[in-house]
Write a protein that holds these residues in place. Structure first.
Motif, PDB file in Angstrom:
ATOM      1  N   LEU A   1       0.834  -1.211   0.000  1.00 30.20           N
ATOM      2  CA  LEU A   1       0.000   0.000   0.000  1.00 30.20           C
ATOM      3  C   LEU A   1       0.866   1.257   0.000  1.00 30.20           C
ATOM      4  O   LEU A   1       0.533   2.252  -0.661  1.00 30.20           O
ATOM      5  N   GLN A   2       1.982   1.236   0.746  1.00 35.56           N
ATOM      6  CA  GLN A   2       2.907   2.369   0.741  1.00 35.56           C
ATOM      7  C   GLN A   2       3.312   2.727  -0.692  1.00 35.56           C
ATOM      8  O   GLN A   2       3.262   3.881  -1.105  1.00 35.56           O
TER       9      GLN A   2
ATOM     10  N   LEU B   1       1.746   1.853  -3.478  1.00 34.32           N
ATOM     11  CA  LEU B   1       0.574   2.274  -4.266  1.00 34.32           C
ATOM     12  C   LEU B   1       0.272   3.751  -4.017  1.00 34.32           C
ATOM     13  O   LEU B   1      -0.041   4.501  -4.950  1.00 34.32           O
ATOM     14  N   PHE B   2       0.391   4.202  -2.760  1.00 33.94           N
ATOM     15  CA  PHE B   2       0.141   5.622  -2.480  1.00 33.94           C
ATOM     16  C   PHE B   2       1.294   6.488  -2.998  1.00 33.94           C
ATOM     17  O   PHE B   2       1.068   7.595  -3.494  1.00 33.94           O
ATOM     18  N   PHE B   3       2.521   5.984  -2.892  1.00 35.71           N
ATOM     19  CA  PHE B   3       3.673   6.675  -3.493  1.00 35.71           C
ATOM     20  C   PHE B   3       3.415   6.893  -4.981  1.00 35.71           C
ATOM     21  O   PHE B   3       3.653   7.972  -5.520  1.00 35.71           O
TER      22      PHE B   3
ATOM     23  N   GLU C   1       2.853   9.466 -10.388  1.00 30.20           N
ATOM     24  CA  GLU C   1       1.876   9.672 -11.462  1.00 30.20           C
ATOM     25  C   GLU C   1       1.625  11.151 -11.780  1.00 30.20           C
ATOM     26  O   GLU C   1       1.601  11.522 -12.967  1.00 30.20           O
TER      27      GLU C   1
ATOM     28  N   ALA D   1      -1.363   4.353   4.042  1.00 28.68           N
ATOM     29  CA  ALA D   1      -0.912   2.975   4.255  1.00 28.68           C
ATOM     30  C   ALA D   1      -0.849   2.677   5.750  1.00 28.68           C
ATOM     31  O   ALA D   1      -1.167   1.575   6.206  1.00 28.68           O
TER      32      ALA D   1
ATOM     33  N   PHE E   1      -7.496   6.769  -1.993  1.00 26.39           N
ATOM     34  CA  PHE E   1      -6.736   7.214  -3.164  1.00 26.39           C
ATOM     35  C   PHE E   1      -7.276   8.541  -3.694  1.00 26.39           C
ATOM     36  O   PHE E   1      -6.506   9.404  -4.124  1.00 26.39           O
TER      37      PHE E   1
ATOM     38  N   GLN F   1       0.624   7.135  -6.660  1.00 28.99           N
ATOM     39  CA  GLN F   1      -0.414   8.118  -6.985  1.00 28.99           C
ATOM     40  C   GLN F   1      -0.054   9.530  -6.526  1.00 28.99           C
ATOM     41  O   GLN F   1      -0.561  10.501  -7.084  1.00 28.99           O
ATOM     42  N   TYR F   2       0.804   9.656  -5.511  1.00 23.73           N
ATOM     43  CA  TYR F   2       1.109  10.992  -4.987  1.00 23.73           C
ATOM     44  C   TYR F   2       2.434  11.549  -5.515  1.00 23.73           C
ATOM     45  O   TYR F   2       2.518  12.725  -5.860  1.00 23.73           O
ATOM     46  N   SER F   3       3.464  10.717  -5.579  1.00 24.69           N
ATOM     47  CA  SER F   3       4.816  11.214  -5.885  1.00 24.69           C
ATOM     48  C   SER F   3       5.295  10.868  -7.286  1.00 24.69           C
ATOM     49  O   SER F   3       6.357  11.318  -7.693  1.00 24.69           O
TER      50      SER F   3
ATOM     51  N   ALA G   1       6.064   4.226   5.384  1.00 21.60           N
ATOM     52  CA  ALA G   1       5.743   5.578   4.913  1.00 21.60           C
ATOM     53  C   ALA G   1       4.314   5.607   4.368  1.00 21.60           C
ATOM     54  O   ALA G   1       3.679   4.570   4.235  1.00 21.60           O
ATOM     55  N   GLU G   2       3.846   6.809   4.032  1.00 20.77           N
ATOM     56  CA  GLU G   2       2.515   7.051   3.436  1.00 20.77           C
ATOM     57  C   GLU G   2       1.409   6.926   4.492  1.00 20.77           C
ATOM     58  O   GLU G   2       1.040   5.837   4.919  1.00 20.77           O
TER      59      GLU G   2
END
Lengths: 201, 201
Positions: free
Chosen positions: A92-93, A95-97, A103, B69, B96, A99-101, B65-66
Motif C-alpha cells: 500500500l505504501q 501504491l500511495f507513493f 503519477e 498505508a 486514493f 499516486q502521490y509522488s 511511509a505514506e
C-alpha cells in the motif's frame, strides 16, 4: 462480467487490464475518450462523480473508481497480494507513493507531450514536474538496487503493476531512464512475468 | 512501542495520531520540522528515502511511509475497517481520492498560505489549485448527501479520518465550506466520535 470504462493509452487503465489478464478475469472494455469529454457526460458522472477513468463496474452492477483500489479489490486472495501484514502495508505504501509522488509528474508530462499535444502551453508545468518525477524515479531505483520487486524480495504483485504502468512509458514524457539501471532491470523482470501484456494490447 | 516522525500542523500526520488515539495505541512522537529540512537529513532518508512525514517506525524497528498505508496497517482487524470486500474497496477508493484529487490542492494551498507564509510567491499555483480543490469538495458533498460517512451508510472508519484531516482545516487554505452543508454536517459527526482529538492535540 466486469465492465472497464477506459482509455487505451492511459497507464491507470492499463494497470487494471494487465492484472485482469494475469488473473484470467473476463471483462468488456468500454472506450471512453477523456479528450472528447466522454468522462464528463451525465451518464458517466452517475457512475463516477469524480469524472475519471478507469471506472470498473462489477458483475453485480456496482461501480468502483481509482485504479489502485481496483488492483487491491481484484487481487484479493490471489498470489498478487502478499499474506503478511507488514508486506501488505509496504504494498500500500508503494501504491500511495505511485499516486502521490510519481503519477502526477510522470503521467501528466506524458499526457501533455505525447497524448494531448499541448506541451507548448504547459511548458512551465512540465519543467516543474520534471524534477519531481526524476526524484520519484531516484527513490524507485534506490529501492530496486536491493530488491527484485517493490513489495520486497522476489514477490511480484500489484505494487509492481501500478509502478510499471507509467514508468515503462516515462520516455514519452521526456524522462531518460538510462541512468536508472536498477529500474531498467526491473522493467525487464516485470515484462518476463507470465501473461504479461503490453499497454497497446 | 510505535514511533511517529511527524510535524504537528500536518494533516497527514494528524490522521495517524487520530486513529492511534481512537484505537488506544501507545506511541512516541518525534517532532520533524520539514520547514527546517529535518525530513531531508541522512538519518531520516535512511528511514524514508522519499523524505516525507509522517514516517511510522513499528515496535520491531521496521519503517512504514505514506499516511494512508499507515491507517490501513494500524486499522487491520479493528472496527475502523469494514469486513465486506466491496466496502473495503470503496474505503480504498476514497483513500486514493484523498491523496490524488484532494490533498495536493487543499493541503498544499493551506501549507503555502497558513504554514509557510509563501502565498505571494505561489499565487499562480494557489489559484490553479483552488478550482481543483473545490471540485473535490463538490464530489465529497454530493456523496455525503446520501451517506452518513464515506465507506457507505453509517460506517465510520479510516476513509473518514483521512478525508477529515485536511477538510476540517480547508478554510486555512482559503476554501469556503459554507456552501457544502453535507460536508459541514459530516465534520460534526466525525468530531462526535468517541476518543476524537483535535489537530492541535
Amino acid at each position: 462480467m466486469y465492465s472497464l470504462y477506459e482509455m487505451a493509452d492511459s497507464g491507470n487503465c492499463y494497470k487494471v487490464r494487465l492484472l485482469m489478464n494475469q488473473l484470467d478475469i473476463d471483462y468488456e472494455r468500454i472506450a471512453t475518450d477523456i479528450l472528447q469529454g466522454e468522462s464528463r457526460t451525465d451518464e458517466f458522472l452517475a457512475l463516477n462523480p469524480n469524472g475519471k477513468v478507469p471506472l470498473l463496474v462489477l458483475p453485480n452492477g456496482k461501480p468502483l473508481a481509482e485504479s489502485n483500489a481496483m488492483l487491491c479489490f481484484l487481487g484479493l486472495g490471489s498470489p498478487f497480494i502478499p499474506d503478511d501484514g507488514y508486506q501488505q502495508a509496504l504494498m500500500l505504501q508503494w501504491l500511495f507513493f505511485e499516486q502521490y509522488s510519481h503519477e502526477p509528474f510522470i503521467a501528466t508530462n506524458r499526457f501533455w507531450i505525447h497524448l494531448a499535444g499541448t506541451a507548448d502551453q504547459h511548458a512551465t508545468q512540465i519543467a516543474a514536474n520534471h524534477g519531481k518525477g526524476m526524484a520519484a524515479l531516484k527513490v524507485m531505483n534506490q529501492h530496486l538496487k536491493n530488491n527484485q520487486y517493490f513489495t520486497g524480495g522476489d514477490f511480484y504483485g500489484i505494487a509492481d503493476i501500478a509502478l510499471y504502468a507509467y514508468t515503462h512509458v516515462a520516455h514519452q514524457g521526456n524522462y531518460d531512464l538510462s541512468g536508472f539501471t536498477a529500474i531498467e532491470d526491473w522493467l525487464a523482470r516485470v515484462e518476463g512475468q507470465p501473461r504479461h501484456i503490453p499497454i497497446t494490447a
